[in-house]
Design a protein around this motif. Structure first.
Motif, PDB file in Angstrom:
ATOM      1  N   LYS A 138      50.335  59.849  19.144  1.00 59.55           N
ATOM      2  CA  LYS A 138      49.666  60.209  20.399  1.00 59.55           C
ATOM      3  C   LYS A 138      49.328  58.960  21.198  1.00 59.55           C
ATOM      4  O   LYS A 138      49.274  59.229  22.573  1.00 59.55           O
ATOM      5  N   ILE A 146      52.180  57.983  23.379  1.00 55.29           N
ATOM      6  CA  ILE A 146      52.556  58.852  24.296  1.00 55.29           C
ATOM      7  C   ILE A 146      51.663  58.771  25.423  1.00 55.29           C
ATOM      8  O   ILE A 146      51.957  58.694  26.713  1.00 55.29           O
ATOM      9  N   ALA A 147      50.286  58.614  25.118  1.00 55.12           N
ATOM     10  CA  ALA A 147      49.261  58.393  26.166  1.00 55.12           C
ATOM     11  C   ALA A 147      49.466  57.101  26.997  1.00 55.12           C
ATOM     12  O   ALA A 147      49.486  57.071  28.356  1.00 55.12           O
ATOM     13  N   GLU A 171      52.355  55.741  27.425  1.00 51.76           N
ATOM     14  CA  GLU A 171      53.436  55.787  28.480  1.00 51.76           C
ATOM     15  C   GLU A 171      53.172  56.530  29.479  1.00 51.76           C
ATOM     16  O   GLU A 171      53.541  56.296  30.660  1.00 51.76           O
ATOM     17  N   VAL A 172      52.435  57.818  29.282  1.00 47.96           N
ATOM     18  CA  VAL A 172      52.130  58.550  30.677  1.00 47.96           C
ATOM     19  C   VAL A 172      51.288  57.755  31.653  1.00 47.96           C
ATOM     20  O   VAL A 172      51.690  58.054  32.545  1.00 47.96           O
ATOM     21  N   MET A 207      42.886  64.749  22.555  1.00 41.09           N
ATOM     22  CA  MET A 207      44.267  64.670  22.177  1.00 41.09           C
ATOM     23  C   MET A 207      44.396  65.364  20.811  1.00 41.09           C
ATOM     24  O   MET A 207      45.102  64.712  20.037  1.00 41.09           O
ATOM     25  N   LYS A 250      51.691  67.745  19.313  1.00 39.61           N
ATOM     26  CA  LYS A 250      52.279  66.963  20.291  1.00 39.61           C
ATOM     27  C   LYS A 250      52.783  67.112  21.695  1.00 39.61           C
ATOM     28  O   LYS A 250      52.337  66.539  22.527  1.00 39.61           O
ATOM     29  N   ASP A 251      53.668  68.196  21.402  1.00 39.99           N
ATOM     30  CA  ASP A 251      54.350  68.261  22.808  1.00 39.99           C
ATOM     31  C   ASP A 251      53.652  68.929  23.769  1.00 39.99           C
ATOM     32  O   ASP A 251      53.553  68.678  24.940  1.00 39.99           O
ATOM     33  N   GLN A 269      51.232  66.363  25.363  1.00 42.31           N
ATOM     34  CA  GLN A 269      52.160  65.380  26.259  1.00 42.31           C
ATOM     35  C   GLN A 269      52.192  66.359  27.556  1.00 42.31           C
ATOM     36  O   GLN A 269      52.243  65.669  28.768  1.00 42.31           O
ATOM     37  N   ARG A 270      52.560  67.576  27.503  1.00 46.45           N
ATOM     38  CA  ARG A 270      52.632  68.347  28.575  1.00 46.45           C
ATOM     39  C   ARG A 270      51.245  68.228  29.697  1.00 46.45           C
ATOM     40  O   ARG A 270      51.400  67.842  30.857  1.00 46.45           O
ATOM     41  N   ILE A 309      50.843  64.777  31.276  1.00 41.80           N
ATOM     42  CA  ILE A 309      51.557  64.732  32.477  1.00 41.80           C
ATOM     43  C   ILE A 309      51.091  65.489  33.657  1.00 41.80           C
ATOM     44  O   ILE A 309      51.026  64.956  34.779  1.00 41.80           O
TER      45      ILE A 309
END
Length: 396
Positions: free
Chosen positions: A307, A310-311, A313-314, A376, A380-381, A384-385, A388
Motif C-alpha cells: 500500500k 501504491i500511495a 505512485e499515486v 489506508m 488494496k483495490d 487505490q481507487r 486516485i
C-alpha cells in the motif's frame, strides 16, 4: 452539578466529521460506492487460528478472568518484548494486560500522575496532533495538558527539548506516539535518548504509545523501553503501550498491554483491581498465541508495504507529499482540511478526516489545520481507487 473540567471539550473527531459531511449527498459515479478512509480500523484478515483457540477455551467464559492477565499471557508478552526490542522484563511484576491500549493510556495517568509537581499544578506533555485520550487523561487528573507542535519543519516529531524550564519543572508525564498517528513519523533512538534524559533531569515519566510499531516501511522502529534500559535510566521512567489491534488485525479483540517499572505497574494494577474491565479468558488465550507468532505479522506488514508503494505512485507528482515511514495513515497537505474533506465528499464520495480534528490551537498555530488524514486500511483495490480520487479532486 456536572464537572467543569469537561465542559469545554470539543466534539470527538468522528461526530464532528459526521456533522460536517452527513447533510451533504455525495456525487457518485455510476457503479461507484462511498470509500471510507477516516477510521484507523484494520481490515486485513486476522489469523485463521483465532476461532479455533476461542472454541477450545470457550469454557473460560464461565469464569472471571485474571485482572492482570494470566501468567501465560504475561510471559508471552515479556518474551515478545525481549525478541522484538531486546528489553528485559519480569512478566510477573512489569507487565499488565489491557482491554485495548486506550484504557491503559488513560488509567496510567490516573494511577501515576501526582496532585502537584514542585508545588504547582502538574503538566502533561502531548504531541500535537495527538491521540485524544492523552488530553482527556490530563484533564481527568487535574493536570494541565501542554501541546507540543509536531510539524514538517520538525520532521513531524515534537521537540520536547525546546520547552522552557518552567514547563519542564512542572511536567509529570510526557505522552509520545511512535510511529506517530497521524503523520507516520518514527522517533529515532537519538530522539528517545534526548527525551529520556530530559525525564531523568526533570523527573517526569514517559508514556510511549507504540501501537503502530509493527507496521513499517523499511527498518523496525526502536523501542523506548530498550533505550531506557541501555541508558541505565530509572526503571520507572518509561512505560510502553502495545496492542494487537494493528499488529494482528484484531481491533475487536480489545487486547493490549502496558510494561514498565515494577512500582508503576503495581500502582496501575491496584487501580485496575477497582476500575478495570479484564479481557475474557478465551480472548487472553488468543492474545497469548498472537504475541508468540510472527508469521501473521510479517504477512500483514507486507500488505501495508504494498500500500505504501501504491500511495507513492499515486502521489508521485503531488507537491508536499511525504511518504509515511510507518503506520497506515497518509498526512496530506491541503489549504484547509475541513474544506478539502467537504469538497472531496461532495464531489467523489470519499471520506477523510480533517487534520484539525486531531490537533489543538497553540501560540504557534494549529499543526493539523492544513492537512487531511487518510486511512489506508481498506482492501488494496478500494484503497487505490480512493487515493486516485483524492489526487484528482484535490491536487489536479
Amino acid at each position: 452539578m456536572f464537572p467543569e473540567r469537561f465542559s469545554n471539550l470539543p466534539a470527538y473527531a468522528f461526530p464532528r466529521l459526521r456533522a460536517l459531511l452527513d447533510h451533504h449527498k455525495p456525487r457518485l459515479e455510476a457503479g461507484s460506492d462511498v470509500v471510507h478512509m477516516t477510521i484507523g480500523e484494520p481490515k486485513h484478515p486476522f489469523p485463521d487460528w483465532v476461532a479455533g483457540i476461542i472454541a477450545e477455551n470457550v469454557a473460560g467464559f464461565n469464569s472471571y478472568p485474571a485482572n492482570d492477565g494470566t501468567p501465560e499471557l504475561q510471559g508471552a508478552i515479556a518474551d515478545w518484548l525481549g525478541r522484538r526490542f531486546g528489553a528485559v522484563i519480569d512478566p510477573a511484576t512489569q507487565v499488565m494486560a489491557l482491554n485495548g491500549t486506550r484504557e491503559g493510556l488513560y488509567n496510567a495517568a490516573m494511577a501515576l500522575c501526582p496532585e502537584t509537581k514542585n508545588g504547582a499544578q502538574p503538566i502533561v506533555l502531548t504531541p500535537n496532533p495527538f491521540y485524544q485520550v492523552y488530553m482527556i487523561a490530563a484533564i481527568s487528573v487535574n493536570a494541565e495538558p501542554h501541546f507540543v507542535n509536531a510539524t514538517a519543519a520538525s520532521g513531524h516529531l515534537p521537540d520536547f527539548t525546546a520547552l522552557p524550564e518552567d514547563v519542564l519543572k512542572r511536567t509529570s508525564i510526557a505522552y509520545m506516539c511512535s510511529p506517530a498517528n497521524p503523520q507516520g513519523a518514527v522517533a529515532p533512538e537519538a530522539f528517545w535518548r534526548d527525551l529520556i534524559a530530559l525525564g531523568e533531569r526533570y523527573d517526569f515519566q514517559i508514556f510511549a504509545d507504540e501501537c503502530y510499531s509493527e507496521i513499517y516501511r523499511d527498518a523496525p522502529p526502536v523501542g523506548a523501553l530498550r533505550v531506557a534500559q541501555d541508558m541505565g535510566a530509572d526503571p520507572e521512567r518509561v512505560l510502553v503501550f502495545h496492542s494487537l489491534s494493528k499488529r494482528s488485525n484484531m481491533p475487536g479483540l480489545r487486547s493490549g498491554f502496558v510494561a514498565g517499572g515494577p512500582d508503576s505497574i503495581k500502582r496501575i494494577k491496584q487501580l485496575r483491581a477497582y476500575s478495570g474491565a479484564p479481557l475474557p479468558l478465551p480472548l487472553q488465550k488468543v492474545a497469548e498465541r498472537a504475541w508468540a507468532d510472527e508469521t501473521h505479522v510479517d504477512e500483514n506488514r507486507a500488505l501495508y508495504q504494498e500500500k505504501y508503494r501504491i500511495a507513492d505512485e499515486v502521489f508521485a507528482n503531488v507537491q508536499g507529499y511525504q511518504a509515511p515511514e510507518a503506520g497506515f495513515f497518509l498526512w496530506l497537505p491541503v489549504e484547509n482540511g475541513e474544506e478539502a474533506a467537504l469538497k472531496l465528499w461532495k464531489e467523489t464520495g470519499v471520506r477523510v478526516l480533517p487534520g484539525e480534528y486531531l490537533s489543538k490551537d497553540t501560540d504557534q498555530g494549529n499543526p493539523g489545520k492544513e492537512y487531511i488524514r487518510v486511512a489506508m486500511v481498506a482492501p488494496k483495490d478500494e484503497m487505490q481507487r480512493g487515493l486516485i480520487k483524492i489526487r484528482d479532486c484535490l491536487f489536479a
